[in-house]
Enzyme design. Structure first.
Site, short mmCIF file in Angstrom:
data_model
loop_
_atom_site.label_atom_id
_atom_site.label_comp_id
_atom_site.label_asym_id
_atom_site.label_seq_id
_atom_site.Cartn_x
_atom_site.Cartn_y
_atom_site.Cartn_z
N CYS A 62 49.78 57.27 116.08
CA CYS A 62 51.07 56.93 115.47
C CYS A 62 52.19 57.20 116.47
CB CYS A 62 51.28 57.77 114.21
SG CYS A 62 52.89 57.49 113.42
N CYS A 68 57.45 63.22 113.38
CA CYS A 68 57.16 63.34 111.95
C CYS A 68 56.33 64.59 111.71
CB CYS A 68 56.41 62.09 111.48
SG CYS A 68 55.73 62.22 109.82
N CYS A 71 51.64 65.03 110.34
CA CYS A 71 50.37 65.25 111.03
C CYS A 71 50.52 66.32 112.09
CB CYS A 71 49.88 63.96 111.69
SG CYS A 71 49.34 62.68 110.54
N CYS A 145 52.66 54.12 107.81
CA CYS A 145 51.92 55.35 108.09
C CYS A 145 50.44 55.03 108.22
CB CYS A 145 52.15 56.37 106.97
SG CYS A 145 51.24 57.91 107.22
N GLN A 245 42.83 63.66 93.58
CA GLN A 245 42.42 63.98 94.94
C GLN A 245 43.10 63.00 95.90
OE1 GLN A 245 40.90 66.57 95.95
NE2 GLN A 245 39.91 67.38 94.11
N ASP A 341 37.66 74.12 89.83
CA ASP A 341 38.45 73.34 90.78
C ASP A 341 39.93 73.70 90.61
OD1 ASP A 341 39.42 71.57 92.62
OD2 ASP A 341 38.82 69.75 91.55
N CYS A 367 40.91 74.10 97.39
CA CYS A 367 41.82 73.49 98.36
C CYS A 367 42.53 74.54 99.19
CB CYS A 367 42.84 72.60 97.65
SG CYS A 367 43.85 73.46 96.42
#
Length: 412
Positions: A62, A68, A71, A145, A245, A341, A367
């Site tokens: 990118c 940005c 990432c 993106c 998700q 979860d 997560c």
């Protein structure tokens, strides 16, 4: 003042860590083995020049990478990237005193992320829409993106048009855009109630953009088509802004790991923190399921989809805050397996109850590696063995990693 440093390793967030006479220096976008020139500000270093690049450095996909903030790792070669993410899980377990085999990372990126949140704020006469600049509260416009799924190709332009219709607001806004089977589903956050004139304007914008649904803080402005998501055999209509998700491939990978760990003869399974049912519907192909979730709208979506889906064993549901009212031992003992979860805060209260119960198998989807490790220590102290942990990477190029851990109660 410029300083030349040699990077030794990667930090949890992907920064290069370079030792110096005054302590470690964290250098964003630097890689192990590189000699770099930095401008220091305490323990932070701004990368000025890469004097000697590492073999593990690759070109970013990118043009906005490093500007940005979305990432952190597009510059890492695949081998280094996988090692860095897997080590995050190993480090979290080690810090909690938990020992368990950690499998190789499962790639859950697939076609890309099916949901994205754009930030919008007034700048001069217009609205600026985009992502946060790296390590800043400023915004950068995002025309496209590369980590988004094809279904979100129109998302930046759609978010900009919706934000323009909301231009009378001086508040920072969030626009959550989700790709569904029926098209884009957008939920606006931060604006407050909309009057009739604005609702009409937004309805016209939804028509122009051919949106499936447009809502504000979960209040539906217009639903032109049900924005459904496939979950196993079921077609589910999540509530506006409801949790999903990040990727379809990630959801499939997590569900497959859960099913693989489910005891073959399991007849009754509890799915705790069930959301709108991404795991419940897969479990119900093999066993009766109790789905427990605190979000009433998510439970309603699950219940409606279960009633409309054939070929499943019974799914019962309950609205319950498992942080304040975890399932108790006598409730848990009737299940052959329990699936957890939870959100990033983990499931400490529920883990304590499971530790005191007789359930044979606990499958924990997490997560957050740190809260998973904390809860794993509770379960292990209560008589469970952690059979193994499998990381799942559905947030490619970010520091975020998910995992599935399998616990079996040890025989006395």
């Amino acid at each position: 003042m410029n300083e030349i440093l040699v990077v030794a390793r990667l930090g949890q967030r992907g920064d290069g860590i370079a030792p110096s006479e005054t302590g470690d220096v964290f250098v964003p976008y630097a890689l192990p083995g590189e000699t770099v020139r930095v401008v220091r500000d305490g323990e932070r270093g701004q990368l000025v020049e890469i004097i000697t690049p590492a073999d593990s450095r690759i070109a970013a996909i990118c043009p906005l990478f490093t500007r940005c903030g979305g990432c952190a790792a597009q510059h890492m070669a695949p081998g280094l990237y996988r090692e860095w993410k897997r080590r995050q899980v190993e480090t979290a377990l080690s810090r909690a005193g938990v020992t368990a085999p950690v499998a190789e990372i499962v790639d859950g990126h697939g076609a890309g992320r099916r949901r994205v949140t754009f930030h919008a704020r007034r700048e001069g006469p217009g609205m600026l829409v985009g992502f946060m600049v790296a390590r800043s509260h400023d915004l950068i416009a995002i025309p496209a993106c590369p980590v988004l799924a094809p279904g979100l190709a129109r998302a930046p332009a759609a978010a900009q048009l919706i934000a323009n219709r909301l231009g009378g607001s001086n508040k920072p806004l969030d626009l959550q855009v989700t790709a569904s089977e029926a098209g884009l589903d957008i939920d606006i956050r931060g604006h407050g109630p909309a009057g009739d004139k604005l609702r009409l304007s937004l309805t016209e914008a939804a028509e122009r953009l051919d949106l499936a649904r447009l809502s504000m803080h979960g209040d539906i402005v217009v639903e032109r088509r049900p924005p459904q998501q496939r979950m196993g055999k079921a077609m589910v209509g999540p509530a506006p802004g409801g949790f999903l998700q990040a990727t379809t491939a990630g959801e499939d990978a997590i569900a497959a790991l859960v099913l693989a760990a489910l005891p073959i003869k399991a007849k009754r399974v509890a799915d705790l923190f069930a959301g709108c049912g991404p795991i419940s519907f897969r479990l119900a192909e093999r066993a009766q399921v109790l789905a427990v979730e605190s979000d009433k709208a998510a439970v309603l979506a699950l219940t409606r989809a279960a009633a409309a889906t054939q070929g499943l064993k019974p799914i019962a549901s309950e609205v319950r805050d498992l942080f304040r009212r975890p399932l108790l031992e006598h409730e848990l003992n009737g299940f052959d397996a329990v699936v957890l979860d939870p959100p990033r805060a983990g499931a400490e209260a529920q883990a304590k109850r499971l530790a005191a119960a007789k359930t044979g198998t606990v499958i924990y989807v997490s997560c957050d590696a740190a809260t998973f490790a904390r809860d794993a220590a509770i379960l292990i102290a209560g008589g469970y063995a952690l059979e193994g942990v499998t990381p799942v990477d559905q947030f490619r190029y970010s520091a975020h990693i998910e995992l599935v851990g399998v616990f079996r109660r040890r025989k006395k």
